[in-house]
Design a protein around this motif. Sequence first.
Motif, PDB file in Angstrom:
ATOM      1  N   GLN A   1       0.847  -1.183   0.000  1.00 57.16           N
ATOM      2  CA  GLN A   1       0.000   0.000   0.000  1.00 57.16           C
ATOM      3  C   GLN A   1       0.884   1.234   0.000  1.00 57.16           C
ATOM      4  O   GLN A   1       1.666   1.431   0.922  1.00 57.16           O
ATOM      5  CB  GLN A   1      -0.908   0.021   1.239  1.00 57.16           C
ATOM      6  CG  GLN A   1      -1.694   1.297   1.414  1.00 57.16           C
ATOM      7  CD  GLN A   1      -2.609   1.584   0.251  1.00 57.16           C
ATOM      8  OE1 GLN A   1      -3.368   0.728  -0.170  1.00 57.16           O
ATOM      9  NE2 GLN A   1      -2.522   2.782  -0.299  1.00 57.16           N
ATOM     10  N   HIS A   2       0.781   2.036  -1.045  1.00 50.69           N
ATOM     11  CA  HIS A   2       1.516   3.303  -1.073  1.00 50.69           C
ATOM     12  C   HIS A   2       0.888   4.273  -0.079  1.00 50.69           C
ATOM     13  O   HIS A   2      -0.336   4.349   0.044  1.00 50.69           O
ATOM     14  CB  HIS A   2       1.472   3.932  -2.465  1.00 50.69           C
ATOM     15  CG  HIS A   2       2.562   3.461  -3.357  1.00 50.69           C
ATOM     16  ND1 HIS A   2       3.827   3.977  -3.319  1.00 50.69           N
ATOM     17  CD2 HIS A   2       2.574   2.516  -4.311  1.00 50.69           C
ATOM     18  CE1 HIS A   2       4.577   3.370  -4.215  1.00 50.69           C
ATOM     19  NE2 HIS A   2       3.834   2.471  -4.824  1.00 50.69           N
ATOM     20  N   CYS A   3       1.715   5.022   0.600  1.00 55.36           N
ATOM     21  CA  CYS A   3       1.258   6.061   1.518  1.00 55.36           C
ATOM     22  C   CYS A   3       0.570   7.150   0.700  1.00 55.36           C
ATOM     23  O   CYS A   3       1.160   7.749  -0.199  1.00 55.36           O
ATOM     24  CB  CYS A   3       2.446   6.634   2.279  1.00 55.36           C
ATOM     25  SG  CYS A   3       2.056   8.080   3.265  1.00 55.36           S
ATOM     26  N   ILE A   4      -0.677   7.412   1.000  1.00 54.93           N
ATOM     27  CA  ILE A   4      -1.451   8.388   0.236  1.00 54.93           C
ATOM     28  C   ILE A   4      -0.897   9.794   0.438  1.00 54.93           C
ATOM     29  O   ILE A   4      -0.819  10.580  -0.508  1.00 54.93           O
ATOM     30  CB  ILE A   4      -2.944   8.298   0.611  1.00 54.93           C
ATOM     31  CG1 ILE A   4      -3.475   6.935   0.163  1.00 54.93           C
ATOM     32  CG2 ILE A   4      -3.734   9.419  -0.026  1.00 54.93           C
ATOM     33  CD1 ILE A   4      -4.849   6.609   0.649  1.00 54.93           C
ATOM     34  N   VAL A   5      -0.486  10.104   1.646  1.00 57.69           N
ATOM     35  CA  VAL A   5       0.076  11.430   1.903  1.00 57.69           C
ATOM     36  C   VAL A   5       1.319  11.659   1.047  1.00 57.69           C
ATOM     37  O   VAL A   5       1.490  12.718   0.443  1.00 57.69           O
ATOM     38  CB  VAL A   5       0.387  11.619   3.406  1.00 57.69           C
ATOM     39  CG1 VAL A   5       1.163  12.900   3.652  1.00 57.69           C
ATOM     40  CG2 VAL A   5      -0.898  11.605   4.218  1.00 57.69           C
ATOM     41  N   HIS A   6       2.169  10.664   0.940  1.00 58.19           N
ATOM     42  CA  HIS A   6       3.365  10.792   0.102  1.00 58.19           C
ATOM     43  C   HIS A   6       2.985  10.905  -1.381  1.00 58.19           C
ATOM     44  O   HIS A   6       3.622  11.646  -2.126  1.00 58.19           O
ATOM     45  CB  HIS A   6       4.317   9.619   0.323  1.00 58.19           C
ATOM     46  CG  HIS A   6       5.134   9.748   1.571  1.00 58.19           C
ATOM     47  ND1 HIS A   6       4.673   9.334   2.797  1.00 58.19           N
ATOM     48  CD2 HIS A   6       6.371  10.254   1.786  1.00 58.19           C
ATOM     49  CE1 HIS A   6       5.595   9.569   3.707  1.00 58.19           C
ATOM     50  NE2 HIS A   6       6.637  10.133   3.119  1.00 58.19           N
TER      51      HIS A   6
ATOM     52  N   ASN B   1       1.168   3.810 -10.214  1.00 57.81           N
ATOM     53  CA  ASN B   1       1.178   3.207  -8.872  1.00 57.81           C
ATOM     54  C   ASN B   1      -0.159   2.584  -8.481  1.00 57.81           C
ATOM     55  O   ASN B   1      -0.332   2.172  -7.333  1.00 57.81           O
ATOM     56  CB  ASN B   1       1.555   4.274  -7.832  1.00 57.81           C
ATOM     57  CG  ASN B   1       2.981   4.716  -7.965  1.00 57.81           C
ATOM     58  OD1 ASN B   1       3.885   3.892  -8.002  1.00 57.81           O
ATOM     59  ND2 ASN B   1       3.194   6.019  -8.053  1.00 57.81           N
ATOM     60  N   TRP B   2      -1.096   2.523  -9.413  1.00 56.93           N
ATOM     61  CA  TRP B   2      -2.460   2.109  -9.073  1.00 56.93           C
ATOM     62  C   TRP B   2      -2.523   0.740  -8.410  1.00 56.93           C
ATOM     63  O   TRP B   2      -3.238   0.555  -7.413  1.00 56.93           O
ATOM     64  CB  TRP B   2      -3.354   2.151 -10.314  1.00 56.93           C
ATOM     65  CG  TRP B   2      -4.792   1.992  -9.955  1.00 56.93           C
ATOM     66  CD1 TRP B   2      -5.573   0.884 -10.120  1.00 56.93           C
ATOM     67  CD2 TRP B   2      -5.629   2.976  -9.323  1.00 56.93           C
ATOM     68  NE1 TRP B   2      -6.835   1.119  -9.645  1.00 56.93           N
ATOM     69  CE2 TRP B   2      -6.899   2.396  -9.150  1.00 56.93           C
ATOM     70  CE3 TRP B   2      -5.429   4.282  -8.901  1.00 56.93           C
ATOM     71  CZ2 TRP B   2      -7.958   3.080  -8.570  1.00 56.93           C
ATOM     72  CZ3 TRP B   2      -6.483   4.964  -8.316  1.00 56.93           C
ATOM     73  CH2 TRP B   2      -7.727   4.362  -8.154  1.00 56.93           C
ATOM     74  N   ASN B   3      -1.790  -0.229  -8.917  1.00 53.64           N
ATOM     75  CA  ASN B   3      -1.858  -1.582  -8.338  1.00 53.64           C
ATOM     76  C   ASN B   3      -1.376  -1.620  -6.896  1.00 53.64           C
ATOM     77  O   ASN B   3      -1.842  -2.440  -6.104  1.00 53.64           O
ATOM     78  CB  ASN B   3      -1.072  -2.576  -9.183  1.00 53.64           C
ATOM     79  CG  ASN B   3      -1.746  -2.866 -10.501  1.00 53.64           C
ATOM     80  OD1 ASN B   3      -2.958  -2.705 -10.644  1.00 53.64           O
ATOM     81  ND2 ASN B   3      -0.970  -3.263 -11.487  1.00 53.64           N
ATOM     82  N   ASP B   4      -0.447  -0.737  -6.549  1.00 60.97           N
ATOM     83  CA  ASP B   4       0.046  -0.679  -5.169  1.00 60.97           C
ATOM     84  C   ASP B   4      -0.729   0.319  -4.325  1.00 60.97           C
ATOM     85  O   ASP B   4      -0.384   0.567  -3.182  1.00 60.97           O
ATOM     86  CB  ASP B   4       1.536  -0.309  -5.153  1.00 60.97           C
ATOM     87  CG  ASP B   4       2.395  -1.413  -5.724  1.00 60.97           C
ATOM     88  OD1 ASP B   4       1.959  -2.580  -5.700  1.00 60.97           O
ATOM     89  OD2 ASP B   4       3.509  -1.108  -6.192  1.00 60.97           O
ATOM     90  N   PHE B   5      -1.742   0.893  -4.895  1.00 59.93           N
ATOM     91  CA  PHE B   5      -2.590   1.842  -4.174  1.00 59.93           C
ATOM     92  C   PHE B   5      -3.933   1.220  -3.824  1.00 59.93           C
ATOM     93  O   PHE B   5      -4.539   1.554  -2.817  1.00 59.93           O
ATOM     94  CB  PHE B   5      -2.787   3.098  -5.045  1.00 59.93           C
ATOM     95  CG  PHE B   5      -3.839   4.034  -4.529  1.00 59.93           C
ATOM     96  CD1 PHE B   5      -3.631   4.782  -3.382  1.00 59.93           C
ATOM     97  CD2 PHE B   5      -5.039   4.169  -5.192  1.00 59.93           C
ATOM     98  CE1 PHE B   5      -4.600   5.643  -2.903  1.00 59.93           C
ATOM     99  CE2 PHE B   5      -6.014   5.036  -4.730  1.00 59.93           C
ATOM    100  CZ  PHE B   5      -5.789   5.769  -3.577  1.00 59.93           C
ATOM    101  N   THR B   6      -4.407   0.289  -4.625  1.00 56.46           N
ATOM    102  CA  THR B   6      -5.777  -0.217  -4.484  1.00 56.46           C
ATOM    103  C   THR B   6      -5.986  -1.129  -3.285  1.00 56.46           C
ATOM    104  O   THR B   6      -7.132  -1.433  -2.953  1.00 56.46           O
ATOM    105  CB  THR B   6      -6.218  -0.956  -5.764  1.00 56.46           C
ATOM    106  OG1 THR B   6      -5.273  -1.987  -6.052  1.00 56.46           O
ATOM    107  CG2 THR B   6      -6.325   0.005  -6.927  1.00 56.46           C
ATOM    108  N   GLU B   7      -4.927  -1.551  -2.607  1.00 51.84           N
ATOM    109  CA  GLU B   7      -5.102  -2.331  -1.378  1.00 51.84           C
ATOM    110  C   GLU B   7      -5.923  -1.534  -0.367  1.00 51.84           C
ATOM    111  O   GLU B   7      -6.691  -2.080   0.406  1.00 51.84           O
ATOM    112  CB  GLU B   7      -3.743  -2.695  -0.784  1.00 51.84           C
ATOM    113  CG  GLU B   7      -3.820  -3.637   0.376  1.00 51.84           C
ATOM    114  CD  GLU B   7      -4.461  -4.965   0.017  1.00 51.84           C
ATOM    115  OE1 GLU B   7      -5.236  -5.479   0.862  1.00 51.84           O
ATOM    116  OE2 GLU B   7      -4.204  -5.491  -1.079  1.00 51.84           O
TER     117      GLU B   7
END
Length: 158
Positions: free
Chosen positions: A40-45, A103-109
Amino acid sequence: MSVLTDIKNLGVEDILIACINGLTGFPDAVREVLADTHIQHCIVHMIRSSTKFVSYKDLKAVCRDLKEVYAAINAESGHKALQEFGKKWNGKYPMIQSSWEHNWNDFTEFFNSPKDIRRVIYTTNTIESLNFSLRKVTRNKSSFADDDSIYKVDVPCD
């Protein structure tokens, strides 16, 4: 990769979610060493990275429109919001949508989790703040009489 391998050699068998701040190569290293870990990518970053070159006069509007993406109820509606964001902003800031798409695939978690968990994995800042506090307290090891005394230190967790 070596840090993750060391962690695994110390007995860690699985990590449920790795909330990362966009460090290049880190998601691939996690997948290689701990294959079942969800990234999961940090949304704030992601927001900071996206708005780095946004004009100050557009900043609030861009952030408001990005919020439609990460505040969506599921990945499908989030992706639709990202498409709408692109229609509105690609003329001025084309790299924002392409960065989120990349980065979508690492964001959708994020969308697979209930709201209470979303609050926890939304940002790595809480973890970074705790680590900073621990480093500040433990920086000078000579101040501890023995190895056990480090565990008796009160560390603020706010």
